[in-house]
Design a protein around this motif. Sequence first.
Motif, PDB file in Angstrom:
ATOM      1  N   PHE A 295       0.836  -1.198   0.000  1.00  0.00           N
ATOM      2  CA  PHE A 295       0.000   0.000   0.000  1.00  0.00           C
ATOM      3  C   PHE A 295       0.876   1.256   0.000  1.00  0.00           C
ATOM      4  CE2 PHE A 295      -1.935   3.260   2.787  1.00  0.00           C
ATOM      5  CZ  PHE A 295      -3.084   3.552   2.066  1.00  0.00           C
ATOM      6  N   PHE A 296       1.845   1.309   0.899  1.00  0.00           N
ATOM      7  CA  PHE A 296       2.719   2.476   0.987  1.00  0.00           C
ATOM      8  C   PHE A 296       3.543   2.644  -0.290  1.00  0.00           C
ATOM      9  CE2 PHE A 296       2.397   2.310   5.760  1.00  0.00           C
ATOM     10  CZ  PHE A 296       1.727   3.512   5.832  1.00  0.00           C
ATOM     11  N   PHE A 297       3.926   1.517  -0.884  1.00  0.00           N
ATOM     12  CA  PHE A 297       4.682   1.598  -2.123  1.00  0.00           C
ATOM     13  C   PHE A 297       3.880   2.351  -3.178  1.00  0.00           C
ATOM     14  CE2 PHE A 297       5.491  -0.079  -6.370  1.00  0.00           C
ATOM     15  CZ  PHE A 297       6.833   0.224  -6.509  1.00  0.00           C
ATOM     16  N   PHE A 298       2.611   2.016  -3.314  1.00  0.00           N
ATOM     17  CA  PHE A 298       1.809   2.674  -4.346  1.00  0.00           C
ATOM     18  C   PHE A 298       1.467   4.107  -3.956  1.00  0.00           C
ATOM     19  CE2 PHE A 298       1.367  -1.638  -5.874  1.00  0.00           C
ATOM     20  CZ  PHE A 298       1.489  -1.429  -7.242  1.00  0.00           C
ATOM     21  N   VAL A 299       1.360   4.367  -2.655  1.00  0.00           N
ATOM     22  CA  VAL A 299       1.165   5.754  -2.228  1.00  0.00           C
ATOM     23  C   VAL A 299       2.376   6.590  -2.646  1.00  0.00           C
ATOM     24  CG1 VAL A 299       1.054   7.273  -0.223  1.00  0.00           C
ATOM     25  CG2 VAL A 299      -0.396   5.247  -0.328  1.00  0.00           C
TER      26      VAL A 299
END
Lengths: 340, 305, 250
Positions: free
Chosen positions: A152-156
């Motif tokens: 999730f954080f990667f795509f954020v």
Amino acid sequence: MAETAPNPTQRSKPKNVRSRLLLAQLLVILVVLPYLANLIGQPALTSLATRIIILAIAAASLNLIMGYAGLASFGHAAWYGIGAYVVGILYRHSVSGDPLFGLPLGADQLLITLPAAIIVAGLFAAVFGALALRTSGVQFIMITLAFAQMIFFFFVALKAYGGDDGLIIRRRNALPFLDTRDGLTFYWICLTVAVVWYAILSRIVGSRFGRVLEGIRQSERRMAAMGVRTYGYKLVACIISGMGAGLAGALMANHMRFVSPDMMHWTQSGEFMFMVILGGSGTLLGPAFGAAGLIGLESLLAAWTENWQVILGPLLVLAILFTRGGLSGLARMIRGGARG
Amino acid sequence: MALLIEQSLNGIQLGFMLFLLAAGLTLIFGIMGVINLAQGSLFMVGAYAAAVVATQTGSYVLAAIAGLAAAAIIGMAMEYLVIRRLYARDHLDQVLATFGLILFFNQMTVILFGRQPLFVRIPPLLDGSVHIVAGVYYPLYRLVIIGVGLLTALGLYILISRTRIGMLIRAGATNREMVRALGVDIRLLYTIVFGLGAMLAGLAGIMTGPISAVQVGMGEQVLILTFVVIVIGGVGSIRGAFVGALIVGIVDTLLRAFLPTLLRHMMASGSEADALAGGISAMGVYLLMAIVLLVRPKGLLPANG
Amino acid sequence: MAEVLLQVDNLVKNFGGVRATDDLTLDVRAGEVHALIGPNGAGKTTFIGQLMGEIVPDAGAIRFAGSPLGGLDTPARVRLGIARTFQITQLLDEDTALSNVALTIQAQQGHSFRFWKTAAGDASLFGPAQTYLAAAGLAERGNVLVRDLSHGEHKQLELAMALASEPRLLLLDEPMAGLGASESRQMVDSLKRLKGRTAILLVEHDMDAVFALADRISVLVYGKVIATGTPADIQANSQVRVAYLGEGDA
């Protein structure tokens, strides 16, 4: 096939008949539904049904590992979101013509994007599953949640593809001879994909592989004593499960024509788990009913009050505390035939 | 150098914050075998109660008391109404039921306080900086957080290893029958332990208020980080929670502080470097968790063995 | 004299300060029933765990059919031909007795990465499964769910599943524990029919069963074998009597 077997498991026979009947009823409802929706002047129902069908694909995939193999993954939304992003990113490149990984990749054809989403989600599930399966029990729950959060954080942080804001897909992926932009056509496409996926899962579940998964859920120690190395089976199940979620994500990206990290938010993983549990985990059609039940309930509550979660939350708590096995458990309780 | 010291202290401060949550979570798990996602909600309850009382009365002492009391009371009510019925269930049921609780608490907070974050000022008494070593100043408030965290860790250690209730807690974790035989109401013991865990989460929430926004969803962010702490440290082990929390706090803070500069030196495009650094530092602790798992699947300091 | 199938030398296992297995040396010959008796807490189940690779010993060596077992995990040992039953039964409760055995046969037939063909009607699984059930005295109970079977039937199913992996060495962990008199007799009969077909290490408290079945008996006390011999030797052995009487157990 049963006639050739010397000792068919007798108890599964009436159950089979009943579940076939249920399946037939369900299919009839799903086929009639869009026409009915138009008839009663609620065409938006078709879109809602499309959403439910897509989520039911993801839930059924989670059910393979959670319901059959007993692996409670709290990170299913990650594969779902990755599938969606594959569609979004490929679309973006097909429009801009920019190379992807230095290659002229980019696609807006459903026949390309769906398999791509399935494969990429499967690859990610393979890598993270291989790590997460080193743990079990509560650690497995925690680690799948944490890995999904990491993705999730990667795509954020992935500003090149919209970061927090996500990606807009202006046109649905195309299919030869069909107009995917038409809501009804897209409904039929999703329904067909869902039927095929459920059919595949039903074969897998009934196969030797599926028997091993059920054995793992019931007693991993026994499986080892039978001479079965469980890790490989669990990993393959995780990959298949991730592929199904990727498929669902790809369809959802097309349905909403939008992709964002929100699709892999941890609450989405929680919702998938609820769909499986509410519908009856470890049953083939359970996740479909669970998806319909949960999304239907959410839609009803949301139409009533904007603070619908304040009601949904306690309802879910009550469902877990008092109806073991979700809707099917509830049905059994009402029929009064609870066997334990 | 000054920056390194400052950021390391920030990391330690975050570590102690995580420890308060992880200790509560792992205590509850170790003793009752319950995995409680709503621990993050109790963190939020503590933060909100303290923030509201602080702005209404201006008294930080009252605010702290209110925060602790609110977290403890709501925690024990939660135990009494819901968690108690989950002791005999599998972890999946526990996760899902407490997930439902989170939905409730978050939405309830929106209803009561709105979506706008609340801001709390640092207590005037604790405002300002302290001179640590040559030319390095550090905010007093953050030092106090570290101090409180340290005292709590010490207190927990004494409570568990030296007191009668600690003896019961240790015994209850391994042998419920024995504790019952001692004439102890195990249900009451569990409620107390749960309240204790809730208070630890509330304490973390109270102290977090003045250094970050008090808002809906603050609990879950930190909850997932707490899970990373517990997986790294070893499930059910307070010592593991302590070590894991400090590692996660320091690694997370240092990556966020120094990775962008580091990458900007190495890469041509500054904005790309920033984006990449942002991504890697957000994922850093999860990568760390993956590495720890590869080497020690049961965590660094597992509870037994 | 038959060849030695299982050779255990100087096995040691400590749990914290407790020495559960203390310099244990023992052998099982092909085809024999070797009973392992001893008071509760003597370390019998721990010993079986080490033979199966579920517990890693601290020191000592285990050889099976001439080759060392060190470093092999449980599935690898099962494939070499060792099978066990569990004192606390480990069964697939939600399945029928028959499909429990069928799954064991499936595992025996090699990998199960077969995703398409349905397993439920597979004659190569369910045919032999019925045979093994019958060998354990459960011929009529195949289609009953495991959770609906009695305790004694669980024990019989444990045996059927162990047999289904066609072991050369069968480790039986208290197969009579908790059985009624007639169930015990039935179990003894089942085991008697196995005699000579496969080597058996029988851990058991029921002395009638032990003396009815065993070719040799070893006595384990505090993780140590204090005597090994024929049933007659053991009965006459004063040290054994002391050990047992001292423990106040039988």
